[in-house]
Write a protein that holds these residues in place. Structure first.
Motif, PDB file in Angstrom:
ATOM      1  N   PRO A 183       0.673  -1.310   0.022  1.00 62.13           N
ATOM      2  CA  PRO A 183       0.131  -0.001   0.026  1.00 62.13           C
ATOM      3  C   PRO A 183       0.522   1.571  -0.198  1.00 62.13           C
ATOM      4  O   PRO A 183       0.353   2.105   0.727  1.00 62.13           O
ATOM      5  CB  PRO A 183      -0.554   0.053   1.669  1.00 62.13           C
ATOM      6  N   PHE A 184       2.171   1.170  -0.164  1.00 59.86           N
ATOM      7  CA  PHE A 184       2.150   2.826  -1.343  1.00 59.86           C
ATOM      8  C   PHE A 184       3.250   2.443  -2.653  1.00 59.86           C
ATOM      9  O   PHE A 184       4.034   1.080  -2.499  1.00 59.86           O
ATOM     10  CB  PHE A 184       3.730   2.508   0.410  1.00 59.86           C
ATOM     11  N   LYS A 185       3.910   3.561  -2.644  1.00 57.68           N
ATOM     12  CA  LYS A 185       4.585   3.318  -4.134  1.00 57.68           C
ATOM     13  C   LYS A 185       5.619   4.470  -3.771  1.00 57.68           C
ATOM     14  O   LYS A 185       6.273   5.339  -2.918  1.00 57.68           O
ATOM     15  CB  LYS A 185       3.716   3.795  -5.186  1.00 57.68           C
ATOM     16  N   LYS A 186       6.968   4.680  -4.621  1.00 54.78           N
ATOM     17  CA  LYS A 186       7.768   5.199  -5.225  1.00 54.78           C
ATOM     18  C   LYS A 186       7.400   7.083  -4.895  1.00 54.78           C
ATOM     19  O   LYS A 186       6.452   7.133  -5.381  1.00 54.78           O
ATOM     20  CB  LYS A 186       8.964   5.214  -5.522  1.00 54.78           C
ATOM     21  N   ASP A 187       8.102   7.814  -3.467  1.00 51.06           N
ATOM     22  CA  ASP A 187       7.173   8.683  -4.107  1.00 51.06           C
ATOM     23  C   ASP A 187       8.021   9.485  -4.494  1.00 51.06           C
ATOM     24  O   ASP A 187       9.600   9.565  -4.659  1.00 51.06           O
ATOM     25  CB  ASP A 187       7.660   9.671  -2.388  1.00 51.06           C
ATOM     26  N   PRO A 188       7.596  10.143  -5.285  1.00 54.41           N
ATOM     27  CA  PRO A 188       8.497  10.906  -6.682  1.00 54.41           C
ATOM     28  C   PRO A 188       9.448  12.801  -6.678  1.00 54.41           C
ATOM     29  O   PRO A 188      10.447  12.719  -7.184  1.00 54.41           O
ATOM     30  CB  PRO A 188       7.456  11.711  -7.292  1.00 54.41           C
ATOM     31  N   HIS A 189       9.042  12.642  -5.280  1.00 58.31           N
ATOM     32  CA  HIS A 189       9.760  13.449  -4.957  1.00 58.31           C
ATOM     33  C   HIS A 189      11.536  13.263  -3.911  1.00 58.31           C
ATOM     34  O   HIS A 189      11.885  14.589  -4.911  1.00 58.31           O
ATOM     35  CB  HIS A 189       8.796  14.394  -3.466  1.00 58.31           C
ATOM     36  N   LEU A 209       8.260  -8.146   5.350  1.00 54.17           N
ATOM     37  CA  LEU A 209       8.755  -6.799   6.141  1.00 54.17           C
ATOM     38  C   LEU A 209       9.923  -6.815   5.904  1.00 54.17           C
ATOM     39  O   LEU A 209      10.822  -7.252   5.352  1.00 54.17           O
ATOM     40  CB  LEU A 209       8.969  -7.829   7.526  1.00 54.17           C
ATOM     41  N   GLY A 210       9.540  -5.017   5.362  1.00 57.51           N
ATOM     42  CA  GLY A 210      10.889  -4.661   5.413  1.00 57.51           C
ATOM     43  C   GLY A 210      10.957  -2.903   5.332  1.00 57.51           C
ATOM     44  O   GLY A 210       9.995  -2.290   5.252  1.00 57.51           O
ATOM     45  N   ALA A 211      11.565  -1.932   4.333  1.00 53.06           N
ATOM     46  CA  ALA A 211      11.300  -0.957   4.162  1.00 53.06           C
ATOM     47  C   ALA A 211      11.824  -0.283   2.703  1.00 53.06           C
ATOM     48  O   ALA A 211      12.484  -0.777   1.936  1.00 53.06           O
ATOM     49  CB  ALA A 211      12.567  -0.254   5.211  1.00 53.06           C
ATOM     50  N   MET A 212      11.278   0.709   2.357  1.00 53.15           N
ATOM     51  CA  MET A 212      12.068   1.783   1.581  1.00 53.15           C
ATOM     52  C   MET A 212      12.768   2.998   1.871  1.00 53.15           C
ATOM     53  O   MET A 212      11.702   3.784   2.699  1.00 53.15           O
ATOM     54  CB  MET A 212      10.747   1.760   0.337  1.00 53.15           C
ATOM     55  N   HIS A 213      13.317   3.309   1.520  1.00 56.00           N
ATOM     56  CA  HIS A 213      14.506   4.110   2.127  1.00 56.00           C
ATOM     57  C   HIS A 213      14.945   4.996   0.908  1.00 56.00           C
ATOM     58  O   HIS A 213      15.089   4.657  -0.283  1.00 56.00           O
ATOM     59  CB  HIS A 213      15.967   4.393   2.742  1.00 56.00           C
ATOM     60  N   GLU A 214      14.555   6.511   0.627  1.00 58.48           N
ATOM     61  CA  GLU A 214      14.082   7.114   0.047  1.00 58.48           C
ATOM     62  C   GLU A 214      14.640   8.706   0.664  1.00 58.48           C
ATOM     63  O   GLU A 214      14.862   8.756   1.271  1.00 58.48           O
ATOM     64  CB  GLU A 214      12.860   7.959  -0.834  1.00 58.48           C
ATOM     65  N   PHE A 215      15.778   9.281  -0.689  1.00 60.64           N
ATOM     66  CA  PHE A 215      16.463  10.417  -0.389  1.00 60.64           C
ATOM     67  C   PHE A 215      16.442  11.563  -1.688  1.00 60.64           C
ATOM     68  O   PHE A 215      16.208  11.248  -2.347  1.00 60.64           O
ATOM     69  CB  PHE A 215      17.661   9.616  -1.017  1.00 60.64           C
ATOM     70  N   LEU A 216      16.615  12.504  -1.240  1.00 58.17           N
ATOM     71  CA  LEU A 216      16.180  13.887  -2.010  1.00 58.17           C
ATOM     72  C   LEU A 216      18.102  14.624  -1.488  1.00 58.17           C
ATOM     73  O   LEU A 216      17.618  15.121  -0.565  1.00 58.17           O
ATOM     74  CB  LEU A 216      15.354  14.430  -1.798  1.00 58.17           C
ATOM     75  N   PHE A 222      20.912  16.528   3.204  1.00 57.18           N
ATOM     76  CA  PHE A 222      19.745  15.551   2.504  1.00 57.18           C
ATOM     77  C   PHE A 222      18.409  15.913   3.190  1.00 57.18           C
ATOM     78  O   PHE A 222      18.201  15.723   5.201  1.00 57.18           O
ATOM     79  CB  PHE A 222      19.976  14.260   2.221  1.00 57.18           C
ATOM     80  N   SER A 223      17.672  15.317   2.589  1.00 57.92           N
ATOM     81  CA  SER A 223      16.204  14.850   3.198  1.00 57.92           C
ATOM     82  C   SER A 223      15.603  13.329   3.206  1.00 57.92           C
ATOM     83  O   SER A 223      16.341  12.915   1.859  1.00 57.92           O
ATOM     84  CB  SER A 223      14.600  15.470   2.777  1.00 57.92           C
ATOM     85  N   MET A 224      15.507  12.270   3.892  1.00 60.70           N
ATOM     86  CA  MET A 224      14.795  11.196   3.169  1.00 60.70           C
ATOM     87  C   MET A 224      13.502  10.589   4.123  1.00 60.70           C
ATOM     88  O   MET A 224      12.998  10.971   5.259  1.00 60.70           O
ATOM     89  CB  MET A 224      15.885  10.460   3.751  1.00 60.70           C
ATOM     90  N   LYS A 225      13.182  10.104   3.608  1.00 57.67           N
ATOM     91  CA  LYS A 225      11.647   8.823   3.802  1.00 57.67           C
ATOM     92  C   LYS A 225      11.824   7.948   3.969  1.00 57.67           C
ATOM     93  O   LYS A 225      12.360   6.673   3.047  1.00 57.67           O
ATOM     94  CB  LYS A 225      10.615   9.705   3.019  1.00 57.67           C
TER      95      LYS A 225
END
Length: 262
Positions: A183-189, A209-216, A222-225
């Protein structure tokens, strides 16, 4: 050099460094009590600590004692210590997988904005690439960290998920793809991402079980989600707690990376 500044939000709610430090302290005490229950000698210098003594141990000392014990155990010692608990843990995860539906997964989101360190400076610490001591120090409930997942290696570990229950022995590898149905997708930001699911270390059962780590990347930082997910039949407390687990692990990685560059 830019001063280190870290801002954390978890599911939209701000968490201060002081608040996170209190969570970390409580988990250090919990780990010390558990280690003692399992027969490990918990000592402050030459003085062996009772359960009451542990409760009177101040935060910095509790963290140092816990880290020292976990480091001295090593991977083989930690696995041997928890081998009976691990059997029960794996049984529970397999029960959570019955009639698994990815769309029902529990999800939690931790967002961090940092100045003073960059993504390349932080990722090796976060991924275990700076050695076992630092990999264990970034979260009090890390018992085994072998391999650096940010280098494309298969990483083996043992940790408590969501500050709930008991340690799970796992293996995993980072990828770029998200399995269908979650129930989530990559954040284009965010311009860079790293996804991973965990497998049980004994038989490589995917426990979803796991995680999506995203970076800007940003100026001077930087920012991360970080999006955590686990099966919907698992307790909600796992997802609720692992959002905080991420906050501790990631902010501690940033603090270490900042010290390394000085």
């Amino acid at each position: 050099m830019t001063d280190l500044n870290i801002e954390v939000t978890i599911d939209g709610e701000t968490y201060t460094d002081a608040q996170l430090a209190q969570y970390e302290y409580q988990r250090d005490l919990h780990v010390l009590h558990e280690l003692k229950d399992l027969g490990v000698k918990v000592s402050d210098g030459d003085h062996e600590l009772s359960h009451k003594d542990i409760n009177w141990t101040e935060p910095k000392k509790a963290a140092a004692i816990s880290l020292g014990i976990r480091q001295n155990l090593g991977a083989d010692g930690a696995y041997d210590l928890f081998k009976d608990i691990e059997k029960d843990t794996e049984r529970r995860w397999k029960e959570y997988l019955v009639d698994y539906k990815p769309e029902d997964s529990h999800v939690g989101v931790t967002k961090i904005h940092v100045t003073g360190v960059t993504i390349p400076e932080t990722l090796p610490v976060m991924g275990g690439g700076h050695g076992e001591k630092q990999a264990l120090s970034i979260n009090p409930e890390h018992y085994i960290v072998q391999g650096a997942i940010t280098n494309g290696e298969q990483q083996h570990g043992m940790e408590v998920f969501g500050m709930f229950g008991e340690p799970t022995y796992i293996t995993g590898q980072a990828t770029d793809e998200i399995p269908a149905g979650l129930p989530f997708k990559k954040d284009p930001h965010y311009v860079k991402s790293m996804f991973g699911e965990t497998l049980l270390g004994s038989d490589e059962t995917n426990i979803h079980l796991g995680a999506m780590h995203e970076f800007l990347p940003e100026e001077n930082g930087f920012s991360m989600k970080s999006t955590f997910f686990c099966p919907g039949k698992a307790p909600q407390a796992i997802a609720d707690g692992h959002k905080i687990h991420f906050a501790l692990e990631l902010t501690n990685s940033m603090k270490i990376a900042y010290k390394l560059k000085q």
